[in-house]
Each structure stands twice: as C-alpha cells, then as structure tokens.
Write an enzyme that holds these catalytic residues in place. Structure first.
Site, PDB file in Angstrom:
ATOM      1  N   SER A 134       0.850  -1.189   0.000  1.00 51.95           N
ATOM      2  CA  SER A 134       0.000   0.000   0.000  1.00 51.95           C
ATOM      3  C   SER A 134       0.882   1.233   0.000  1.00 51.95           C
ATOM      4  O   SER A 134       2.072   1.172   0.352  1.00 51.95           O
ATOM      5  CB  SER A 134      -0.880  -0.006   1.261  1.00 51.95           C
ATOM      6  N   TYR A 147      -2.847  -0.785  10.698  1.00 48.66           N
ATOM      7  CA  TYR A 147      -2.699  -1.148   9.287  1.00 48.66           C
ATOM      8  C   TYR A 147      -1.378  -0.598   8.743  1.00 48.66           C
ATOM      9  O   TYR A 147      -0.653  -1.298   8.019  1.00 48.66           O
ATOM     10  CB  TYR A 147      -3.875  -0.598   8.499  1.00 48.66           C
TER      11      TYR A 147
END
Length: 277
Positions: A134, A147
């Site tokens: 990501s 996360y």
C-alpha cells in the site's frame, strides 16, 4: 499446454476478486481463495477454481496450498498475497490484542504462505511472489496505525526476501496502491467496534468529527484520485509477465506523489501534510 498458475488470496471482493477474474480471462489458471466458505462457493459458481484459506489459521493455509499443488502436479508459477483488513483507531486507543490480531492476518499469515511456497518454486527453478502492499507501506496516515504498521512490515519482509532470493529464479515484488474502490473500510467496522472504546477516549470529539463519519455515513462520492481495482490488476499483470519485473509497482497518483514527497520533504513538513489527510 504450459498454462501459468497463480494462487491469489482475498478474492471475495475488491482487488483480489478483480485480479482472479481478469487473469483467468487472460489465460492464467487461477486458484482464488477466500476466508469464508460461502464466498468460495460463490466464486466456484462464477467459474473460478476456489478454495478456503484463512490467514489466521495455519492449518487452513497448509490445506489450501496442498489442494492447489494437488491440482497442478506440484507446481505453482506465482503467489499473489492480497487478503488483509484494517483496524481503525488512534494508536493510543489500540489494545495490544488488536495489534496482534491484525498482524496475524496481514503479516504472519502471508509469511507462513510464502515459506510454504518457496520450496515449490525453488524446486521448479522459478516463481514470482507478489505482495499487495500500500501507499501506507512507506507513508502513514492518522487513524490507521495498526494497518500502517502491518504494511511497513510487509515492505521490510519483501525487501529482505527479494535480496535473499537473488539467483534462485524467484522474484519478490511489491504492488503499492493508493486509494482503490473497495469494501475495506466497511469491513473494518466490526474490528473498530470490538477494540476501540472511542467514547472514553480523550479523542472522542475527533472520532465523532472524522472517523465515525468515514465509517458509518454513506459515501456520497468517491475519494479524490480513487481508482477501480482493475488499475491494480493492470500492474499485477505487468509484475507477472515482464521478463525482468521491477521491485515495486505504484498505483494511483497519490502513491507516485507521496513517493516523491517522502524523498524531498523534511520530516516536519511531511508530518504537517499527512496530519491533514
């Protein structure tokens, strides 16, 4: 026939779902996995070869890979680690148990599957391990500390493994999407409700003003620069089929932009910018 084979995780929706269908249409033999058997059954009904795999269950990981290898005669050309979830909340409100839960799925499960796949790829002399990281693997945003931490861990593990796999014929590749249309925020609500006691947090007013709106209010329009999952699949195809794949593939304008800003801005300036996200 020398049909290429790939195992893709997290295929119930979003990035994994799109990748499974598009690669199958492109001629790949796709083995799609989902955590829930109901989603596996749905994918089978749609014409995919699918199997249940839960990253939090090591026995499930072993069984899923054993099933795939039994179907392919013991070979596998590519692994695409994609399945993951978000656990929202400020870092100071995040219990240790919540951090352990998300690392179990987003990092440890990926690592378990990679370790099982490497001997297969070593024996055949080639393979590609592609990890869907990501933009949050190299910059952070508030409210996603857990996360963020898992994606930084995936980046470090992937970079190390890429170096260690030199000369084996196994390529280790990162895909780094920015905002992609998916259900990841909606799917995060049960984790938020389980772990974050936001009403008793010193940040309760911020939760009301920022995070609760994001999680619970209907989305009126897509996020700025948001792309569909097919944009990630396009980079996945390049990572799979390029003779000499790159170590990283960015997806979305914010990923490219932040990749540049992270290199040129002082820390205080980047912090100021990210605090406004």
């Amino acid at each position: 026939m020398n049909q290429k084979t790939i195992l893709i995780t997290g295929c119930s929706s979003g990035i994994g779902y799109d990748a499974a269908h598009r690669l199958k249409a492109r001629g790949w033999r796709v083995f799609a996995t989902c955590r829930k058997q109901t989603d596996v059954d749905r994918l089978i009904a749609e014409g995919l070869e699918a199997v249940q795999l839960d990253y939090a269950d090591p026995a499930s990981i072993r069984a899923a890979l054993a099933h795939v290898l039994a179907q392919t005669g013991g070979t596998l050309d590519a692994l695409y680690n994609n399945g993951a979830f978000i656990s929202h909340g400020a870092a100071e409100d995040l219990p240790r148990e919540a951090l352990a839960e998300i690392f179990e799925v987003n990092v440890f499960g990926w690592h378990d599957l990679i370790r099982l796949v490497i001997p297969v790829m070593r024996a055949q002399g080639h393979g590609r391990i592609i990890n869907c990281s990501s933009i949050l693997g190299f910059i952070v945003v508030p409210w996603r500390s857990a996360y963020n931490a898992t994606k930084y861990a995936v980046e470090a593990l992937s970079d190390t493994l890429r170096i260690e796999m030199r000369g084996t014929g196994i390529h280790v590749i990162l895909i780094e999407p920015g905002p992609i249309a998916s259900r990841i925020d909606a799917n995060s609500i049960p984790h938020f409700e389980r772990w974050i006691d936001w009403e008793n947090s010193p940040r309760a007013d911020q939760y009301r003003a920022i995070l609760l709106k994001r999680l619970y209010e209907p989305k009126v329009r897509k996020d700025l620069f948001e792309l569909p999952p097919s944009a990630v699949t396009a980079k996945l195809i390049r990572a799979l089929e390029a003779p000499r794949p790159k170590a990283r593939y960015y997806v979305t304008i914010p990923t490219y932009t932040m990749g540049i800003l992270r290199r040129i801005l002082p820390t205080w300036a980047l912090d100021w910018l990210l605090a406004k996200v």
